[in-house]
Design a protein around this motif. Sequence first.
Motif, mmCIF file in Angstrom:
data_model
loop_
_atom_site.group_PDB
_atom_site.id
_atom_site.type_symbol
_atom_site.label_atom_id
_atom_site.label_comp_id
_atom_site.label_asym_id
_atom_site.label_seq_id
_atom_site.Cartn_x
_atom_site.Cartn_y
_atom_site.Cartn_z
ATOM 1 N N HIS A 61 -25.872 10.532 -12.859
ATOM 2 C CA HIS A 61 -25.572 11.960 -12.742
ATOM 3 C C HIS A 61 -25.044 12.540 -14.053
ATOM 4 C CE1 HIS A 61 -26.092 11.444 -8.437
ATOM 5 N NE2 HIS A 61 -25.205 10.461 -8.455
ATOM 6 N N ALA A 62 -25.209 11.832 -15.129
ATOM 7 C CA ALA A 62 -24.656 12.278 -16.406
ATOM 8 C C ALA A 62 -25.692 12.150 -17.515
ATOM 9 C CB ALA A 62 -23.414 11.462 -16.763
ATOM 10 N N ALA B 152 -18.764 3.987 -19.046
ATOM 11 C CA ALA B 152 -17.894 4.506 -17.990
ATOM 12 C C ALA B 152 -18.143 5.997 -17.772
ATOM 13 C CB ALA B 152 -16.430 4.260 -18.355
ATOM 14 N N ARG B 153 -18.359 6.745 -18.838
ATOM 15 C CA ARG B 153 -18.643 8.181 -18.721
ATOM 16 C C ARG B 153 -19.974 8.416 -18.012
ATOM 17 N NH1 ARG B 153 -15.586 11.593 -22.096
ATOM 18 N NH2 ARG B 153 -14.109 10.455 -23.442
ATOM 19 N N LEU B 154 -20.947 7.558 -18.275
ATOM 20 C CA LEU B 154 -22.271 7.734 -17.682
ATOM 21 C C LEU B 154 -22.275 7.486 -16.174
ATOM 22 C CD1 LEU B 154 -24.437 6.073 -20.463
ATOM 23 C CD2 LEU B 154 -24.406 8.501 -19.842
ATOM 24 N N LYS B 155 -21.240 6.870 -15.668
ATOM 25 C CA LYS B 155 -21.123 6.652 -14.233
ATOM 26 C C LYS B 155 -20.509 7.864 -13.534
ATOM 27 C CE LYS B 155 -20.711 1.646 -14.750
ATOM 28 N NZ LYS B 155 -19.828 0.446 -14.631
ATOM 29 N N GLN B 156 -20.081 8.842 -14.348
ATOM 30 C CA GLN B 156 -19.512 10.070 -13.792
ATOM 31 C C GLN B 156 -20.617 11.129 -13.753
ATOM 32 O OE1 GLN B 156 -16.072 10.865 -16.262
ATOM 33 N NE2 GLN B 156 -15.248 8.811 -15.934
ATOM 34 N N SER B 157 -20.266 12.394 -13.886
ATOM 35 C CA SER B 157 -21.255 13.465 -13.874
ATOM 36 C C SER B 157 -20.987 14.410 -15.027
ATOM 37 C CB SER B 157 -21.198 14.229 -12.545
ATOM 38 O OG SER B 157 -19.922 14.824 -12.361
ATOM 39 N N GLY B 158 -21.989 15.224 -15.375
ATOM 40 C CA GLY B 158 -21.816 16.196 -16.436
ATOM 41 C C GLY B 158 -22.642 15.858 -17.658
#
Length: 303
Positions: A47-48, A265-271
């Motif tokens: 989602h990122a 870790a950021r790529l597992k979030q969104s945006g």
Amino acid sequence: MIAYRLRAGIAAALALLQPLGAAALEARAPRHAPAVRPAVWQVRGPHATLWLFGTIHALPPHFEWQTPALRQIIARADRLVLEAVIDRDDPRSAQALMRLGTAAHPLPPITERVPVRLRPRLVTMAGKAGVPVALLDRLKTWAAAMVLFGVTVNGLGVSGDNGVEEQLKASFRAAGKPVEGLETLDQQLGFFDTLDEGEQRDFLVSVVDGKDDDAADFGRMLGAWSHGDERAIRASFDKDMKADGALRKVLIARRNARWAQLIAARLKQSGTGLLAVGAGHLVGPDSVQAMLLRLGYRARRVQ
């Protein structure tokens, strides 16, 4: 006045923490380059979306580097991620240097930490910085080298004020978007503090021992970056790093591995986000992209 000089010098050095080396920057660089297209990659999570942009930390005035594609990416990204968020007029840079860089035990005078042939040049550089040699005597060797590196940068006619990161920070802040750092100021200084004394002295010698081909080196490096030539970028950075494997390991390989973990870790979030780090971190076998691939994320070149 001395505190201001230290602050300016350290800000310049930290803005150039990527291993360009003193020989890589020179005022006589070309002011413009045809068909400027610096390299950009895209990496996606569920989602990122994150764009990886290899930057150059200091540029001549009025150097145009924003392509239409980059302007679109800047507009789409909801945040900017840099190596570290260091404002050039922040006094904490000099304070951190004195806190971490002051030697706990007496070291030889700073002039005795370089070969005899370089001692007059070191004294001259300290004079240009407005920093007493006696103050440098109290610093760890890496910290003294950073102060003197600031002198080199300030005398080149290029500036971190014109660098990519400063321009990006201004753009994102004007749009009300967050600006974040992968590292803190203390962490960045701490990389140098992990070097043993011999490695620190190699770093000091590399700063003090100016070369005669600075203009040509900078021209090649700027041309490689501005045209997104990965092979040439790697060759330009390797020229300095191959001479000091310890510095490369500390400043490139270990940091890239850690950054890849943070990016994953950021790529597992969104945006969406734009990650802008020195171009030397995005080329070669120990690049951020190579580290990401080991974690299961493939970066795709989009410019």
